[in-house]
Scaffold this active site. Structure first.
Site, PDB file in Angstrom:
ATOM      1  N   ASP A  45      -6.491  -6.297   4.498  1.00 30.21           N
ATOM      2  CA  ASP A  45      -5.861  -4.976   4.518  1.00 30.21           C
ATOM      3  C   ASP A  45      -5.839  -4.401   5.932  1.00 30.21           C
ATOM      4  O   ASP A  45      -6.895  -4.178   6.531  1.00 30.21           O
ATOM      5  CB  ASP A  45      -6.671  -4.056   3.580  1.00 30.21           C
ATOM      6  CG  ASP A  45      -6.057  -2.687   3.396  1.00 30.21           C
ATOM      7  OD1 ASP A  45      -4.930  -2.463   3.865  1.00 30.21           O
ATOM      8  OD2 ASP A  45      -6.720  -1.842   2.749  1.00 30.21           O
ATOM      9  N   GLY A  46      -4.622  -4.147   6.423  1.00 32.50           N
ATOM     10  CA  GLY A  46      -4.464  -3.465   7.708  1.00 32.50           C
ATOM     11  C   GLY A  46      -3.677  -4.272   8.721  1.00 32.50           C
ATOM     12  O   GLY A  46      -4.087  -5.365   9.106  1.00 32.50           O
ATOM     13  N   SER A  50       0.846  -1.199   0.000  1.00 33.34           N
ATOM     14  CA  SER A  50       0.000   0.000   0.000  1.00 33.34           C
ATOM     15  C   SER A  50       0.879   1.245   0.000  1.00 33.34           C
ATOM     16  O   SER A  50       1.655   1.483   0.924  1.00 33.34           O
ATOM     17  CB  SER A  50      -0.898   0.010   1.232  1.00 33.34           C
ATOM     18  OG  SER A  50      -1.443   1.305   1.369  1.00 33.34           O
ATOM     19  N   ASP A  52      -4.814   3.849  -1.718  1.00 28.75           N
ATOM     20  CA  ASP A  52      -5.884   4.167  -0.766  1.00 28.75           C
ATOM     21  C   ASP A  52      -6.422   5.574  -0.995  1.00 28.75           C
ATOM     22  O   ASP A  52      -5.720   6.552  -0.752  1.00 28.75           O
ATOM     23  CB  ASP A  52      -5.342   4.056   0.659  1.00 28.75           C
ATOM     24  CG  ASP A  52      -5.063   2.619   1.043  1.00 28.75           C
ATOM     25  OD1 ASP A  52      -6.012   1.818   1.046  1.00 28.75           O
ATOM     26  OD2 ASP A  52      -3.892   2.299   1.318  1.00 28.75           O
ATOM     27  N   MET A  65     -11.272  -5.616   5.822  1.00 30.74           N
ATOM     28  CA  MET A  65     -10.473  -4.649   6.579  1.00 30.74           C
ATOM     29  C   MET A  65     -10.127  -5.264   7.934  1.00 30.74           C
ATOM     30  O   MET A  65     -11.020  -5.611   8.709  1.00 30.74           O
ATOM     31  CB  MET A  65     -11.255  -3.348   6.805  1.00 30.74           C
ATOM     32  CG  MET A  65     -11.426  -2.475   5.575  1.00 30.74           C
ATOM     33  SD  MET A  65      -9.921  -2.139   4.644  1.00 30.74           S
ATOM     34  CE  MET A  65      -8.913  -1.292   5.861  1.00 30.74           C
ATOM     35  N   MET A 123     -12.107   4.615  -0.169  1.00 32.12           N
ATOM     36  CA  MET A 123     -12.716   4.886   1.144  1.00 32.12           C
ATOM     37  C   MET A 123     -13.425   6.225   1.019  1.00 32.12           C
ATOM     38  O   MET A 123     -12.944   7.266   1.482  1.00 32.12           O
ATOM     39  CB  MET A 123     -11.632   4.912   2.223  1.00 32.12           C
ATOM     40  CG  MET A 123     -11.174   3.525   2.625  1.00 32.12           C
ATOM     41  SD  MET A 123      -9.581   3.532   3.446  1.00 32.12           S
ATOM     42  CE  MET A 123      -8.510   3.525   2.023  1.00 32.12           C
ATOM     43  N   HIS A 173      -1.321  -1.238  -4.213  1.00 30.33           N
ATOM     44  CA  HIS A 173      -2.590  -0.870  -3.557  1.00 30.33           C
ATOM     45  C   HIS A 173      -2.606   0.641  -3.305  1.00 30.33           C
ATOM     46  O   HIS A 173      -1.667   1.192  -2.734  1.00 30.33           O
ATOM     47  CB  HIS A 173      -2.689  -1.648  -2.242  1.00 30.33           C
ATOM     48  CG  HIS A 173      -3.960  -1.485  -1.486  1.00 30.33           C
ATOM     49  ND1 HIS A 173      -5.084  -2.244  -1.744  1.00 30.33           N
ATOM     50  CD2 HIS A 173      -4.296  -0.656  -0.459  1.00 30.33           C
ATOM     51  CE1 HIS A 173      -6.056  -1.904  -0.896  1.00 30.33           C
ATOM     52  NE2 HIS A 173      -5.609  -0.920  -0.111  1.00 30.33           N
ATOM     53  N   MET A 219      -8.967   8.329   0.256  1.00 28.70           N
ATOM     54  CA  MET A 219      -9.766   8.691   1.444  1.00 28.70           C
ATOM     55  C   MET A 219     -10.326  10.091   1.248  1.00 28.70           C
ATOM     56  O   MET A 219      -9.586  11.015   0.908  1.00 28.70           O
ATOM     57  CB  MET A 219      -8.880   8.682   2.683  1.00 28.70           C
ATOM     58  CG  MET A 219      -8.188   7.355   2.920  1.00 28.70           C
ATOM     59  SD  MET A 219      -7.146   7.467   4.375  1.00 28.70           S
ATOM     60  CE  MET A 219      -6.381   5.849   4.354  1.00 28.70           C
ATOM     61  N   HIS A 261      -8.450   1.250  -3.683  1.00 26.13           N
ATOM     62  CA  HIS A 261      -9.354   1.045  -2.540  1.00 26.13           C
ATOM     63  C   HIS A 261     -10.030   2.376  -2.243  1.00 26.13           C
ATOM     64  O   HIS A 261      -9.398   3.302  -1.735  1.00 26.13           O
ATOM     65  CB  HIS A 261      -8.508   0.547  -1.357  1.00 26.13           C
ATOM     66  CG  HIS A 261      -9.251   0.382  -0.075  1.00 26.13           C
ATOM     67  ND1 HIS A 261      -8.623   0.154   1.129  1.00 26.13           N
ATOM     68  CD2 HIS A 261     -10.585   0.404   0.211  1.00 26.13           C
ATOM     69  CE1 HIS A 261      -9.516   0.046   2.094  1.00 26.13           C
ATOM     70  NE2 HIS A 261     -10.721   0.208   1.565  1.00 26.13           N
TER      71      HIS A 261
HETATM   72  C1  DX5 Z   1      -6.126   1.751   5.780  1.00 24.81           C
HETATM   73  C2  DX5 Z   1      -5.743   1.420   4.366  1.00 24.81           C
HETATM   74  C3  DX5 Z   1      -4.631   0.451   4.252  1.00 24.81           C
HETATM   75  C4  DX5 Z   1      -3.333   0.932   4.846  1.00 24.81           C
HETATM   76  C5  DX5 Z   1      -2.670  -0.256   5.425  1.00 24.81           C
HETATM   77  O1  DX5 Z   1      -7.291   2.486   5.771  1.00 24.81           O
HETATM   78  O2  DX5 Z   1      -6.839   0.873   3.657  1.00 24.81           O
HETATM   79  O3  DX5 Z   1      -4.435   0.050   2.913  1.00 24.81           O
HETATM   80  O4  DX5 Z   1      -2.480   1.550   3.923  1.00 24.81           O
HETATM   81  O5  DX5 Z   1      -1.574   0.161   6.145  1.00 24.81           O
HETATM   82  P1  DX5 Z   1      -0.780  -0.788   7.142  1.00 24.81           P
HETATM   83  O6  DX5 Z   1      -0.307  -1.964   6.354  1.00 24.81           O
HETATM   84  O7  DX5 Z   1       0.332   0.094   7.632  1.00 24.81           O
HETATM   85  O8  DX5 Z   1      -1.743  -1.185   8.228  1.00 24.81           O
HETATM   86 ZN    ZN Z   2      -6.409  -0.067   1.678  1.00 19.72          ZN
END
Ligand code: DX5
Ligand code: ZN
Length: 216
Positions: free
Chosen positions: A175-176, A8, A35, A137, A68, A33, A37, A66
């Protein structure tokens, strides 16, 4: 199948994005990946479409985007144009999920549905044969570097059961908080794709970190 790794980019050095993408290009990672947001669906703002466009110019791995964000269906075409290969929308943000999945497919992308930690797998019963992927998640979305929620393991197993029961071909992505301490049990539980942000990009050698969660 051999499980796949999707680093990510959220945890990368944004001042050196091209360099960070090059590190992933030359690694054993399978996807990249990204993200997105919006500050509404999640309490944080990351980056948007111009950054995906910039990454797409040099990335050699498929882009796993992804979303969000609220109303993700409004931006399907824009993300396709920016270079997304796979779009993940949140179940919690998609009242017309079936239509949204259909639209992602019509735009020539793979379609994923994402579940927040509190959302049970059972809500997917009627859509599991339509999606290419389910993203579980294993932290609350919005931030990198959080602690893995242990209950996610049981959710992966329940999802695997549902996929088998319905004869679906959906992949399971997690993920996470993924790192070398939990990667193996996640795969044993049924995960096909592991997303890892801080574990990869904060490592002294990101390519070695990727190998450690890919080959065991
Ligand atoms: C969180 C994201 C993840 C994040 C994961 O909202 O969707 O993709 O980048 O980060 P790590 O691997 O550091 O938990
Ligand atoms: Zn993500």
């Amino acid at each position: 199948m051999q499980h796949q790794i999707a680093p990510s980019l959220l945890a990368a050095d944004f001042g050196n994005l091209a360099g960070e993408v090059a590190v992933i290009n030359q690694s054993d990672a399978d996807w990249l990946h990204l993200d997105i947001m919006d500050g509404v669906f999640v309490p944080n703002i990351s980056f948007g479409i111009p950054v995906i466009e910039a990454v797409k110019k040099t990335a050699t791995k498929p882009l796993d985007v992804h979303l969000m964000m609220v109303q993700p269906e409004r931006y399907i075409e824009a993300f396709k144009k920016a270079g997304a290969d796979l779009l993940n929308v949140h179940y919690e943000a998609s009242p017309h999920l079936h239509r949204t999945i259909e639209s992602i497919h019509q735009h020539g992308m793979k379609a994923g549905v994402t579940l927040n930690p509190h959302t049970p797998v059972s809500v997917l019963e009627e859509i599991i044969t339509e999606v290419d992927l389910v993203l579980i998640m294993s932290v609350n979305p919005g931030f990198g570097g959080q602690k893995f929620i242990p209950g996610s393991l049981g959710k992966i197993q329940k999802l695997k059961d549902l996929i088998m029961k319905r004869n679906s071909k959906a992949w399971i992505e997690v993920d996470g908080g993924v790192d070398q301490n939990n990667a193996r049990e996640l795969v044993q539980a049924g995960a096909d794709i592991l997303v890892a942000g801080s574990y990869v990009f904060k490592a002294p050698d990101p390519q070695e970190a990727i190998r450690k969660i890919k080959y065991f």
